[in-house]
Design an enzyme around this catalytic site. Structure first.
Site, PDB file in Angstrom:
ATOM      1  N   GLY A 166      31.737 -22.177  -9.628  1.00 48.95           N
ATOM      2  CA  GLY A 166      32.289 -21.549  -8.436  1.00 48.95           C
ATOM      3  C   GLY A 166      31.619 -22.091  -7.176  1.00 48.95           C
ATOM      4  O   GLY A 166      30.709 -22.924  -7.245  1.00 48.95           O
ATOM      5  N   ASN A 180      20.675 -24.726  -6.311  1.00 54.46           N
ATOM      6  CA  ASN A 180      21.177 -25.008  -4.963  1.00 54.46           C
ATOM      7  C   ASN A 180      20.521 -24.065  -3.957  1.00 54.46           C
ATOM      8  O   ASN A 180      20.228 -22.911  -4.271  1.00 54.46           O
ATOM      9  CB  ASN A 180      22.695 -24.797  -4.936  1.00 54.46           C
ATOM     10  N   HIS A 194      21.105 -22.259  -0.344  1.00 51.96           N
ATOM     11  CA  HIS A 194      22.240 -21.877   0.496  1.00 51.96           C
ATOM     12  C   HIS A 194      21.747 -21.042   1.676  1.00 51.96           C
ATOM     13  O   HIS A 194      20.973 -20.094   1.483  1.00 51.96           O
ATOM     14  CB  HIS A 194      23.255 -21.080  -0.338  1.00 51.96           C
ATOM     15  N   ARG A 247      28.790 -31.023  -0.915  1.00 55.31           N
ATOM     16  CA  ARG A 247      29.990 -31.221  -1.743  1.00 55.31           C
ATOM     17  C   ARG A 247      29.992 -30.168  -2.828  1.00 55.31           C
ATOM     18  O   ARG A 247      28.921 -29.817  -3.361  1.00 55.31           O
ATOM     19  CB  ARG A 247      29.956 -32.571  -2.461  1.00 55.31           C
ATOM     20  N   ILE A 248      31.178 -29.737  -3.193  1.00 60.12           N
ATOM     21  CA  ILE A 248      31.297 -28.870  -4.366  1.00 60.12           C
ATOM     22  C   ILE A 248      31.232 -29.774  -5.587  1.00 60.12           C
ATOM     23  O   ILE A 248      31.955 -30.775  -5.681  1.00 60.12           O
ATOM     24  CB  ILE A 248      32.617 -28.086  -4.318  1.00 60.12           C
ATOM     25  N   LEU A 249      30.326 -29.443  -6.479  1.00 55.56           N
ATOM     26  CA  LEU A 249      30.104 -30.322  -7.634  1.00 55.56           C
ATOM     27  C   LEU A 249      31.101 -30.003  -8.745  1.00 55.56           C
ATOM     28  O   LEU A 249      31.312 -28.842  -9.094  1.00 55.56           O
ATOM     29  CB  LEU A 249      28.673 -30.147  -8.143  1.00 55.56           C
ATOM     30  N   ASP A 255      26.867 -23.000 -10.724  1.00 57.24           N
ATOM     31  CA  ASP A 255      27.941 -22.939 -11.730  1.00 57.24           C
ATOM     32  C   ASP A 255      29.192 -23.527 -11.087  1.00 57.24           C
ATOM     33  O   ASP A 255      29.108 -24.145 -10.031  1.00 57.24           O
ATOM     34  CB  ASP A 255      28.118 -21.509 -12.275  1.00 57.24           C
ATOM     35  N   ARG A 271      37.543 -36.541  -8.336  1.00 52.59           N
ATOM     36  CA  ARG A 271      36.193 -35.959  -8.226  1.00 52.59           C
ATOM     37  C   ARG A 271      35.507 -35.842  -9.584  1.00 52.59           C
ATOM     38  O   ARG A 271      34.278 -35.886  -9.665  1.00 52.59           O
ATOM     39  CB  ARG A 271      36.166 -34.637  -7.454  1.00 52.59           C
TER      40      ARG A 271
HETATM   41  C1  GAR Z   1      20.098 -26.229   4.486  1.00 49.80           C
HETATM   42  O1  GAR Z   1      20.088 -25.185   5.422  1.00 49.80           O
HETATM   43  C2  GAR Z   1      20.848 -25.809   3.237  1.00 49.80           C
HETATM   44  O2  GAR Z   1      20.687 -24.457   2.927  1.00 49.80           O
HETATM   45  C3  GAR Z   1      22.258 -26.092   3.665  1.00 49.80           C
HETATM   46  O3  GAR Z   1      22.192 -27.310   4.325  1.00 49.80           O
HETATM   47  C4  GAR Z   1      20.930 -27.398   5.005  1.00 49.80           C
HETATM   48  C5  GAR Z   1      20.318 -28.731   4.683  1.00 49.80           C
HETATM   49  O4  GAR Z   1      19.254 -29.011   5.549  1.00 49.80           O
HETATM   50  N1  GAR Z   1      23.139 -26.135   2.525  1.00 49.80           N
HETATM   51  C6  GAR Z   1      24.387 -25.708   2.579  1.00 49.80           C
HETATM   52  O5  GAR Z   1      24.926 -25.275   3.589  1.00 49.80           O
HETATM   53  C7  GAR Z   1      25.129 -25.813   1.276  1.00 49.80           C
HETATM   54  N2  GAR Z   1      26.374 -25.113   1.326  1.00 49.80           N
HETATM   55  P1  GAR Z   1      18.327 -30.297   5.300  1.00 49.80           P
HETATM   56  O6  GAR Z   1      19.252 -31.507   5.059  1.00 49.80           O
HETATM   57  O7  GAR Z   1      17.576 -30.453   6.579  1.00 49.80           O
HETATM   58  O8  GAR Z   1      17.456 -30.015   4.129  1.00 49.80           O
END
Ligand code: GAR
Length: 197
Positions: free
Chosen positions: A142, A106, A108, A90-92, A140, A64
């Site tokens: 984590g 990001n 979330h 993906r975890i970067l 970051d 990775r």
């Molecule tokens: C979003 O809800 C985003 O917050 C989430 O994926 C979705 C992407 O939607 N991200 C995560 O869960 C990251 N851990 P989209 O492809 O329609 O923009």
């Protein structure tokens, strides 16, 4: 113009919101490239506008860290002022984060630090949460632990399933990501200062 690279893995509705806001001048930024870790439908929003895309697959690399180094190289070729991970699942590794910190953010689908990880909506429902939401944070090393930039609540409704709740969160997310990127582009949010907190 403020240059933004977006990282996606799926449907790309947040990417689409950023592109439409930039088209309509609600967002003082250019989306200069879109990178994904897999072929995914969201790439078409960029392709349709002639915006460069790249797919950088972890399985094509020995580990990775090497994948991350390649992804960082591709991103940096676009010379972004900001990189937005919008549904990049993906975890970067540090090889991506270090060259970009703190200008990699990001999105979330929960109120961090509650419910980090890839099943944030499912975890909130399983926990019996009555309110969840969405958070934008600096990335970051984590899992969803970096300094928070903005967050917005979304109430859980009786009978919500993972998909109905996630869809309502995504409506809020699309506004929040456009507003937040616009504020960063206008220097109304100082990522360096947030990273020092
Ligand atoms: C979003 O809800 C985003 O917050 C989430 O994926 C979705 C992407 O939607 N991200 C995560 O869960 C990251 N851990 P989209 O492809 O329609 O923009």
């Amino acid at each position: 113009m403020f240059a933004v690279v977006v990282l996606i893995s799926g449907s790309g509705s947040n990417l689409r919101a950023l592109l439409e806001a930039a088209d309509e001048a609600r967002l003082p930024a250019n989306i200069v490239g879109v990178a994904a870790d897999r072929d995914c439908p969201g790439l078409m929003f960029a392709v349709d506008r002639g915006i460069p895309t790249t797919v950088c697959r972890p399985q094509d690399f020995a580990n990775r860290e090497l994948w991350g180094a390649a992804l960082a190289t591709l991103i940096l070729l676009w010379q972004p002022n900001l990189v937005v991970s919008a549904g990049f699942m993906r975890i970067l590794p540090a090889t991506v984060i270090e060259p970009l910190y703190p200008r990699l953010i990001n999105l979330h689908p929960a109120l961090l630090p509650l419910y980090p990880g890839v099943h944030a909506v499912r975890d909130a429902l399983a926990d019996g949460a009555t309110v969840t939401g969405t958070t934008i944070h600096i990335v970051d090393e984590g899992v969803d632990t970096g300094p928070v930039i903005r967050a917005r609540e979304v109430p859980v409704q009786p009978g919500d399933s993972e998909s109905t709740l996630h869809e309502r969160i995504k409506v809020v997310e699309r506004n929040l990501i456009v507003e937040t990127v616009a504020e960063i582009a206008r220097d109304q949010i100082d990522l360096e200062e947030i990273a020092r907190r």
